[in-house]
Design a protein around this motif. Structure first.
Motif, mmCIF file in Angstrom:
data_model
loop_
_atom_site.group_PDB
_atom_site.id
_atom_site.type_symbol
_atom_site.label_atom_id
_atom_site.label_comp_id
_atom_site.label_asym_id
_atom_site.label_seq_id
_atom_site.Cartn_x
_atom_site.Cartn_y
_atom_site.Cartn_z
ATOM 1 N N THR A 1 -15.814 115.476 -56.782
ATOM 2 C CA THR A 1 -16.479 116.313 -55.789
ATOM 3 C C THR A 1 -17.461 117.192 -56.556
ATOM 4 N N ILE A 2 -18.242 117.953 -55.852
ATOM 5 C CA ILE A 2 -19.158 118.873 -56.529
ATOM 6 C C ILE A 2 -18.363 119.832 -57.415
ATOM 7 N N SER B 1 -15.271 119.479 -58.717
ATOM 8 C CA SER B 1 -14.454 118.894 -59.793
ATOM 9 C C SER B 1 -15.280 118.138 -60.841
ATOM 10 N N ALA B 2 -16.538 117.863 -60.546
ATOM 11 C CA ALA B 2 -17.388 117.092 -61.463
ATOM 12 C C ALA B 2 -17.703 117.887 -62.725
ATOM 13 N N PRO B 3 -18.008 117.172 -63.802
ATOM 14 C CA PRO B 3 -18.491 117.885 -64.992
ATOM 15 C C PRO B 3 -19.681 118.771 -64.607
ATOM 16 N N ALA B 4 -19.783 119.924 -65.227
ATOM 17 C CA ALA B 4 -20.814 120.910 -64.870
ATOM 18 C C ALA B 4 -22.216 120.314 -64.862
ATOM 19 N N GLN B 5 -22.525 119.437 -65.820
ATOM 20 C CA GLN B 5 -23.870 118.859 -65.882
ATOM 21 C C GLN B 5 -24.122 117.855 -64.747
ATOM 22 N N SER B 6 -23.083 117.360 -64.095
ATOM 23 C CA SER B 6 -23.243 116.416 -62.981
ATOM 24 C C SER B 6 -23.345 117.120 -61.635
ATOM 25 N N GLN B 7 -22.924 118.350 -61.571
ATOM 26 C CA GLN B 7 -22.872 119.064 -60.298
ATOM 27 C C GLN B 7 -24.218 119.193 -59.599
ATOM 28 N N ALA C 1 -20.140 109.738 -56.585
ATOM 29 C CA ALA C 1 -18.967 110.536 -56.949
ATOM 30 C C ALA C 1 -18.276 109.956 -58.177
ATOM 31 N N LYS C 2 -18.338 108.641 -58.331
ATOM 32 C CA LYS C 2 -17.756 108.011 -59.526
ATOM 33 C C LYS C 2 -18.736 108.057 -60.702
ATOM 34 N N MET C 3 -20.011 107.899 -60.426
ATOM 35 C CA MET C 3 -21.014 107.965 -61.491
ATOM 36 C C MET C 3 -21.066 109.350 -62.125
ATOM 37 N N ALA C 4 -20.618 110.361 -61.404
ATOM 38 C CA ALA C 4 -20.662 111.741 -61.903
ATOM 39 C C ALA C 4 -19.819 111.940 -63.158
ATOM 40 N N PHE D 1 -28.184 113.258 -48.181
ATOM 41 C CA PHE D 1 -27.445 112.351 -47.292
ATOM 42 C C PHE D 1 -26.467 113.052 -46.365
ATOM 43 N N GLY D 2 -26.228 114.345 -46.584
ATOM 44 C CA GLY D 2 -25.218 115.032 -45.797
ATOM 45 C C GLY D 2 -23.818 114.657 -46.259
ATOM 46 N N MET D 3 -23.733 114.002 -47.377
ATOM 47 C CA MET D 3 -22.472 113.543 -47.970
ATOM 48 C C MET D 3 -22.767 113.145 -49.408
ATOM 49 N N ILE D 4 -21.728 112.957 -50.179
ATOM 50 C CA ILE D 4 -21.887 112.414 -51.525
ATOM 51 C C ILE D 4 -21.405 110.973 -51.466
#
Length: 185
Positions: free
Chosen positions: A8-9, A11-17, A35-38, A27-30
């Motif tokens: 999620t935004i 829980s993702a690594p800080a640089q992926s957020q 979410a996996k590429m993050a 998109f109104g969603m991730i």
């Protein structure tokens, strides 16, 4: 069970957020694939950057979605086929042309067919197209510069296609009606 976390935004690594936040706004969603590429800030940031440029090219959104759907089918990548089926239909690509592409055939619309054929040829020939392949594209009303834009779309979609094939994201409920299965090799 996948070895790849679906972030999620928060829980993702800080640089992926930031990339996930931008996708949420767009998109109104991730999307589950993002979410996996993050897990890799390099991958998610590169993915987002190249897609932003692709969507600001001289190609229209229906043309881009034609390319993305063709690429996903050619690469036998199931999640992207469902996702780009939904987006192609939303962008006004005819249901018959979408169905043709999902079955590996060219659309009936001449320009979309030229785009689809060029993309498939680029992937299948690993970029080594011949003069006849390129001339067919130019004869459909495209420019030499747009050939290079198609290469950018192929590159962008390769990121998504390969990431989906490796991480196996679940298909979101809104795309389930467009689920697609690759033929056995």
């Amino acid at each position: 069970m996948s070895i790849y976390t679906q972030y999620t935004i928060e829980s993702a690594p800080a640089q992926s957020q930031p990339a996930l936040q931008q996708l949420q706004q767009t998109f109104g969603m991730i999307p589950n694939i993002a979410a996996k590429m993050a897990a890799s800030p390099v991958l998610i940031s590169g993915f987002l950057s190249v897609f932003q440029r692709v969507h600001s090219s001289s190609l229209t959104e229906p043309q881009i979605q034609t390319l993305l759907l063709t690429n996903a089918v050619t690469n036998a990548s199931e999640w992207p086929v469902a996702f780009h089926t939904a987006l192609a239909l939303k962008e006004g690509v005819s249901p018959a042309d979408v169905e043709a592409m999902r079955h590996g055939r060219a659309p009936t619309d001449a320009q979309l067919a030229a785009l689809s054929m060029l993309a498939r040829t680029l992937i299948e020939k690993r970029g080594r197209i011949c003069g006849e392949d390129q001339q067919r594209f130019l004869d459909a009303g495209f420019s030499a510069e747009q050939t290079l834009e198609v290469i950018a779309v192929v590159a962008a979609s390769t990121i998504t296609n390969y990431a989906a094939s490796v991480t196996h994201p679940a298909l979101e409920a809104q795309f389930e009606q467009y689920a697609w299965r690759a033929r056995a090799a």
